[in-house]
Design an enzyme around this catalytic site. Structure first.
Site, PDB file in Angstrom:
ATOM      1  N   SER A 100       0.814  -1.218   0.000  1.00 19.38           N
ATOM      2  CA  SER A 100       0.000   0.000   0.000  1.00 19.38           C
ATOM      3  C   SER A 100       0.855   1.279   0.000  1.00 19.38           C
ATOM      4  CB  SER A 100      -0.989  -0.004   1.167  1.00 19.38           C
ATOM      5  OG  SER A 100      -0.359  -0.312   2.383  1.00 19.38           O
ATOM      6  N   ASP A 165      -5.259  -1.243   7.902  1.00 18.84           N
ATOM      7  CA  ASP A 165      -5.120  -2.597   7.333  1.00 18.84           C
ATOM      8  C   ASP A 165      -4.415  -3.525   8.324  1.00 18.84           C
ATOM      9  OD1 ASP A 165      -4.930  -4.727   5.574  1.00 18.84           O
ATOM     10  OD2 ASP A 165      -3.185  -3.905   4.518  1.00 18.84           O
TER      11      ASP A 165
HETATM   12  N1  SAM Z   1      -1.050  -2.300   4.273  1.00 14.12           N
HETATM   13  C1  SAM Z   1      -0.053  -3.216   3.757  1.00 14.12           C
HETATM   14  C2  SAM Z   1      -0.273  -3.372   2.279  1.00 14.12           C
HETATM   15  O1  SAM Z   1      -1.424  -3.288   1.826  1.00 14.12           O
HETATM   16  O2  SAM Z   1       0.700  -3.570   1.552  1.00 14.12           O
HETATM   17  C3  SAM Z   1      -0.104  -4.559   4.441  1.00 14.12           C
HETATM   18  C4  SAM Z   1      -0.156  -4.492   5.923  1.00 14.12           C
HETATM   19  S1  SAM Z   1      -0.206  -6.029   6.754  1.00 14.12           S
HETATM   20  C5  SAM Z   1      -1.781  -6.645   6.424  1.00 14.12           C
HETATM   21  C6  SAM Z   1      -0.337  -5.505   8.417  1.00 14.12           C
HETATM   22  C7  SAM Z   1       0.934  -4.882   8.956  1.00 14.12           C
HETATM   23  O3  SAM Z   1       0.631  -4.204  10.169  1.00 14.12           O
HETATM   24  C8  SAM Z   1       2.021  -5.875   9.311  1.00 14.12           C
HETATM   25  O4  SAM Z   1       3.203  -5.500   8.656  1.00 14.12           O
HETATM   26  C9  SAM Z   1       2.190  -5.748  10.832  1.00 14.12           C
HETATM   27  O5  SAM Z   1       3.519  -5.888  11.253  1.00 14.12           O
HETATM   28  C10 SAM Z   1       1.696  -4.350  11.071  1.00 14.12           C
HETATM   29  N2  SAM Z   1       1.120  -4.063  12.387  1.00 14.12           N
HETATM   30  C11 SAM Z   1       0.439  -4.881  13.234  1.00 14.12           C
HETATM   31  N3  SAM Z   1      -0.061  -4.176  14.270  1.00 14.12           N
HETATM   32  C12 SAM Z   1       0.307  -2.880  14.065  1.00 14.12           C
HETATM   33  C13 SAM Z   1       0.052  -1.662  14.753  1.00 14.12           C
HETATM   34  N4  SAM Z   1      -0.667  -1.646  15.880  1.00 14.12           N
HETATM   35  N5  SAM Z   1       0.557  -0.525  14.244  1.00 14.12           N
HETATM   36  C14 SAM Z   1       1.297  -0.521  13.102  1.00 14.12           C
HETATM   37  N6  SAM Z   1       1.555  -1.646  12.404  1.00 14.12           N
HETATM   38  C15 SAM Z   1       1.068  -2.807  12.876  1.00 14.12           C
END
Ligand code: SAM
Length: 281
Positions: A100, A165
């Site tokens: 993203s 996300d």
């Molecule tokens: N948005 C990205 C994309 O579409 O390419 C994919 C994101 S992935 C589904 C979720 C990410 O959120 C992971 O890399 C994880 O390490 C991170 N994550 C989990 N909890 C989080 C938080 N509270 N704040 C920020 N990042 C977090």
């Protein structure tokens, strides 16, 4: 302790739905000269190599972006999204997939801004490596995006997309996104919020869309894409959804023409289907 790594899932059917909608909203924001911000609360690593050991372990991308790669006659919104993926794969062979942050960056003009949060230290490091030459336009924070969002709202230009996300590793993630959105719309009522969520046969996931509808926002759109029928054993993600608060007026019409084609392309069995629900002025 976070164990989810998006590299294992990059380019899967969920990314396709999420990124199709991300690109549409970001391009819509760019149609007016006034600046906008994109805030990505869960950024991931930003870019993914589809031939890496991680991506090849489950090879989910083969049933996601892999199915679109050679498709022709796509509806305009799908073709535009695919054109971005093609920028990363100029020799026509699909080897890289954008996260993203990369897609959002492509839609920025000089005066627009991108704010990224990533909590996992390894992915935050890779994210920095991928975007280290972007200057003031992009800010990366290795911290909790749900907590950090508060301080950014409302953003100075009063025009923004917030992409949320999460990986939904814990059941509390479902409640946290509802609370975060509740607070966010109080601070910045006119912002566009796009929340991704998984379709899973578990209570928290099933109840999430109703909880979001009860937030009391006047304008929302809920799009789901099920790539297969839910498994009889009660396990496994069979699709995903995007709940968008204050969507651009163009989005629903675009999804009406795009989702039937996308569902056909990504269907894994006869149970594949999409839904589109909305409320608005
Ligand atoms: N948005 C990205 C994309 O579409 O390419 C994919 C994101 S992935 C589904 C979720 C990410 O959120 C992971 O890399 C994880 O390490 C991170 N994550 C989990 N909890 C989080 C938080 N509270 N704040 C920020 N990042 C977090």
């Amino acid at each position: 302790m976070l164990s989810y790594r998006h590299a294992y899932h990059a380019g899967n059917h969920a990314d396709v739905l999420k990124h199709l909608i991300l690109v549409h909203i970001a391009q819509y924001l760019g149609e007016k000269p006034a600046p906008f911000w994109i805030i990505d609360t869960h950024a991931g690593a930003g870019l993914y190599a589809l031939e890496s050991a991680q991506a090849m372990k489950l090879a989910e991308w083969q049933d996601g972006i892999g199915r679109l790669w050679q498709a022709s006659g796509l509806p305009p919104a799908l073709a535009e999204y695919l054109d971005f993926v093609k920028i990363l794969n100029p020799d026509a062979s699909l080897k890289h997939y954008p996260g993203s942050p990369w897609l959002a960056q492509q839609c920025l003009r000089a005066h627009d801004r991108l704010r990224l949060f990533e909590l996992h230290s390894s992915d935050a490091r890779i994210l920095r490596e991928n975007f280290n030459r972007s200057g003031r336009q992009i800010n990366i924070s290795e911290s909790d995006g749900l907590a950090g969002l508060k301080a950014l709202l409302p953003p100075p230009p009063r025009r923004a997309l917030v992409l949320i996300d999460p990986s939904y590793e814990t059941a509390s993630d479902y409640g946290n996104v509802v609370k975060t959105l509740q607070d966010a719309v109080k601070r910045f009522a006119t912002g566009t919020y796009a929340l991704w969520y998984p379709l899973l046969p578990k209570r928290e996931a099933r109840e999430l869309p109703q909880r979001l509808q009860r937030l009391g926002c006047r304008n929302w759109l809920n799009a789901t894409l099920e790539v297969r029928a839910p498994a009889g054993n009660g396990f496994g993600m069979y699709g995903s959804g995007m709940f968008i608060i204050n969507p651009p007026w163009t989005l629903e019409k675009t999804l009406h023409t795009t989702l039937p084609v996308l569902t056909r392309l990504l269907a894994q069995d006869e149970g594949a289907r999409y839904t589109l629900e909305s409320q608005g002025d």
